[in-house]
Design an enzyme around this catalytic site. Sequence first.
Site, PDB file in Angstrom:
ATOM      1  N   GLY A   1      19.243 -11.385   8.670  1.00  0.00           N
ATOM      2  CA  GLY A   1      19.717 -10.535   9.775  1.00  0.00           C
ATOM      3  C   GLY A   1      19.778  -9.058   9.420  1.00  0.00           C
ATOM      4  O   GLY A   1      20.041  -8.224  10.282  1.00  0.00           O
TER       5      GLY A   1
ATOM      6  N   ASP B   1       0.822  -1.230   0.000  1.00  0.00           N
ATOM      7  CA  ASP B   1       0.000   0.000   0.000  1.00  0.00           C
ATOM      8  C   ASP B   1       0.848   1.270   0.000  1.00  0.00           C
ATOM      9  O   ASP B   1       0.536   2.236  -0.695  1.00  0.00           O
ATOM     10  CB  ASP B   1      -0.901   0.077   1.251  1.00  0.00           C
ATOM     11  CG  ASP B   1      -1.785  -1.129   1.427  1.00  0.00           C
ATOM     12  OD1 ASP B   1      -1.634  -2.092   0.656  1.00  0.00           O
ATOM     13  OD2 ASP B   1      -2.632  -1.112   2.337  1.00  0.00           O
TER      14      ASP B   1
ATOM     15  N   GLU C   1      10.849  -2.183   4.992  1.00  0.00           N
ATOM     16  CA  GLU C   1      10.715  -2.981   3.771  1.00  0.00           C
ATOM     17  C   GLU C   1      10.013  -2.235   2.641  1.00  0.00           C
ATOM     18  O   GLU C   1      10.117  -2.623   1.473  1.00  0.00           O
ATOM     19  CB  GLU C   1       9.983  -4.291   4.084  1.00  0.00           C
ATOM     20  CG  GLU C   1      10.171  -5.341   3.013  1.00  0.00           C
ATOM     21  CD  GLU C   1       9.497  -6.665   3.323  1.00  0.00           C
ATOM     22  OE1 GLU C   1       9.167  -6.923   4.496  1.00  0.00           O
ATOM     23  OE2 GLU C   1       9.299  -7.450   2.372  1.00  0.00           O
TER      24      GLU C   1
ATOM     25  N   GLU D   1      16.767 -18.978   9.272  1.00  0.00           N
ATOM     26  CA  GLU D   1      18.166 -19.237   8.919  1.00  0.00           C
ATOM     27  C   GLU D   1      18.912 -19.877  10.088  1.00  0.00           C
ATOM     28  O   GLU D   1      19.845 -20.648   9.912  1.00  0.00           O
ATOM     29  CB  GLU D   1      18.868 -17.885   8.692  1.00  0.00           C
ATOM     30  CG  GLU D   1      19.508 -17.698   7.383  1.00  0.00           C
ATOM     31  CD  GLU D   1      18.485 -17.269   6.365  1.00  0.00           C
ATOM     32  OE1 GLU D   1      17.719 -16.369   6.677  1.00  0.00           O
ATOM     33  OE2 GLU D   1      18.461 -17.863   5.297  1.00  0.00           O
TER      34      GLU D   1
ATOM     35  N   ALA E   1      17.153  -7.372   7.840  1.00  0.00           N
ATOM     36  CA  ALA E   1      15.833  -6.725   7.763  1.00  0.00           C
ATOM     37  C   ALA E   1      15.563  -5.886   9.010  1.00  0.00           C
ATOM     38  O   ALA E   1      15.172  -4.717   8.926  1.00  0.00           O
ATOM     39  CB  ALA E   1      14.732  -7.765   7.590  1.00  0.00           C
ATOM     40  N   ILE E   2      15.792  -6.476  10.163  1.00  0.00           N
ATOM     41  CA  ILE E   2      15.530  -5.742  11.410  1.00  0.00           C
ATOM     42  C   ILE E   2      16.514  -4.579  11.527  1.00  0.00           C
ATOM     43  O   ILE E   2      16.146  -3.479  11.940  1.00  0.00           O
ATOM     44  CB  ILE E   2      15.642  -6.678  12.639  1.00  0.00           C
ATOM     45  CG1 ILE E   2      14.614  -7.808  12.536  1.00  0.00           C
ATOM     46  CG2 ILE E   2      15.470  -5.903  13.943  1.00  0.00           C
ATOM     47  CD1 ILE E   2      13.180  -7.413  12.716  1.00  0.00           C
TER      48      ILE E   2
ATOM     49  N   ARG F   1      18.135 -10.059  -0.066  1.00  0.00           N
ATOM     50  CA  ARG F   1      18.384  -9.582   1.299  1.00  0.00           C
ATOM     51  C   ARG F   1      19.095 -10.652   2.109  1.00  0.00           C
ATOM     52  O   ARG F   1      18.691 -11.809   2.132  1.00  0.00           O
ATOM     53  CB  ARG F   1      17.083  -9.191   2.021  1.00  0.00           C
ATOM     54  CG  ARG F   1      17.397  -8.746   3.442  1.00  0.00           C
ATOM     55  CD  ARG F   1      16.209  -8.220   4.163  1.00  0.00           C
ATOM     56  NE  ARG F   1      15.214  -9.218   4.464  1.00  0.00           N
ATOM     57  CZ  ARG F   1      15.335 -10.180   5.376  1.00  0.00           C
ATOM     58  NH1 ARG F   1      16.458 -10.320   6.060  1.00  0.00           N
ATOM     59  NH2 ARG F   1      14.347 -11.022   5.599  1.00  0.00           N
TER      60      ARG F   1
END
Length: 578
Positions: A551, A346, A538, A380, A553-554, A548
């Site tokens: 580890g 969105d 994201e 992972e 993403a955060i 990506r």
Amino acid sequence: MKKAVSLLFVLAFVFSCVAGVAEVSTYTATYRGYTSDITVDVDFGFNAISDVRVVSEKETNGIGSYAIDALPKRILAEQTCYVDMVSGATATSAAIRAGVADCLRQAGADMSVFGRNSEDPAPIDAAYNCDVVVIGAGAAGLTAAYEALCGGASVIVVEKMDIPGGNTVRSSGAWNVAAHPDQLAIHATNDNLVPNRTTVEDFVEYTMTGGHDINDIELVTYMVENSAPITDWMRSLGFNCEFSGNASSTSVPGVARGLITGMKDRVVEKGGMILLSSKAESILTNDEGAACGIKGTTSTSGALMVNAKAVVVATGGFGRNLEMVYELKPEYEGFISNNQVGATGDGIIMAQAIGADVVDMEQIQAHPTVHQASANMLTEGCRGAGGILLNTSGKRFIDECTYRDIVANAILEQDQQYAYLLINQAIVDSNVNIAGYIDVGILKGPFETIEDVAEFMNADTASVRETFDAWNGYVANENDPEFNSSFTWIRDLSEGPWYCAQVAPGIHHTMGGLKINTSTEVIATTGEAIPGLFAAGEVTGGVHGGNRVGGNAILDCLVFGKTAGDSSAVYALNHAVE
Ligand code: ADP
């Protein structure tokens, strides 16, 4: 005489039932939720539900816990078991509804009344004013909200789902770090650890290589340089994020769901407002083209208007918008997604509507180890802790610890296009997230013998045993002559019991999204920053390039979320004139 008295009792009982005035009694039922059996007690009598209690459950904190809290209240208020479910926690909601329906049937309640569908509430419009409106209550949005509050701005977060957390709440919550003094100290005293990725340069290179070198190196460098400071910042907020001495020590072990519940609490404590079940549908702009709020719908489907001086878009990716995924990446047609239902892109669409540019939209990641029946990802961490992947012939086929896209492609090259992830009890015990996979039934076991493992995989026992023996030998020698594994050799698989999951790739992360700079300003197709519009997490593109790295993403959400909070607050407070 005796006969007359008992007749009187029977008559009184029949009368009380017909009139619906039988005494209040407690009924009990147990149904399976998401991670556990849920037992509910319902007090029913005098033709009314007088109490609903969830008396035992072990559902997920931060997800199912919302339904455990909300459903009994809704059922009591609406006097029907079929109240609206909590979106994002539907398995838990469904179990509570089924349990209460069962209790009501036991009580002989009229199900045309107590089992009717709940009515939609009348729409109520709502309008708010604030300095910064944040769209999306995942890691990036809540971090931005908290930091904007610290910067002195008034903040409203709008979240379209009934619960905060987005995809973040499903992650292990771990993040990669480079050059943190605690990390370097662990490496200095432990020869077993792989000494790479502890410097900023190595970690930047690792992320760039992982992303096929199409990442925006400025964004990557900014993220990596801030990885150690953000870790200290999280500690200063009271999050428990210590490096563990027995892992590779390139990441802070996950704070898991504590990240969302903790950040949400801190936002509220600081005076922020979080509007759940409230969807942003467009970004408002003023005469100069600056973002100045959002329009959308309230939890009762009324009109929602939030006037603000700055807007932070933190709506996550579009991994659950399969139409968009298949269009951008036709080779993924038919893949399932492990994303939460709200990950529909969105924010990208809304920002594009006011001129925003996008990058790398066709870069979509399939996570290699997704349990297909439940669309749950197995972290992972399973492979990082020593798990191996076997094909249906009982053979390894890839370095399990290499980049996600390489592992995912290798699985798709196997005959059946799926693989078995194999771990043992020691690995389960090493990570609370992994233990949770057993609770939800995606990790099968315990298997006491190799024969049992082979039988589960429908593979030849001798082949599986041969693979096991070879692997345990590689671990002893810290060398994998077959696939040159990049494992850190911290444990082998010689000790059972063992656990196994059938896995195949599933849509996991969308690397592309809104174009931003290191101040998180959203860049327009004209090349200029759109005034008042910021984005993090994201929903943005460029940080992860073509793939990506686990580890990151955060880390992305925390670093750029905090920057978005800073930038938006400064912008809003400097544009205080209406
Ligand atoms: P990130 O990891 O970038 O923080 P998440 O997926 O964890 O992303 O969180 C994004 C959040 O944004 C989700 O909770 C999602 O439901 C929410 N969201 C997405 N679109 C909208 C929208 N239109 N209005 C409000 N919230 C939205």
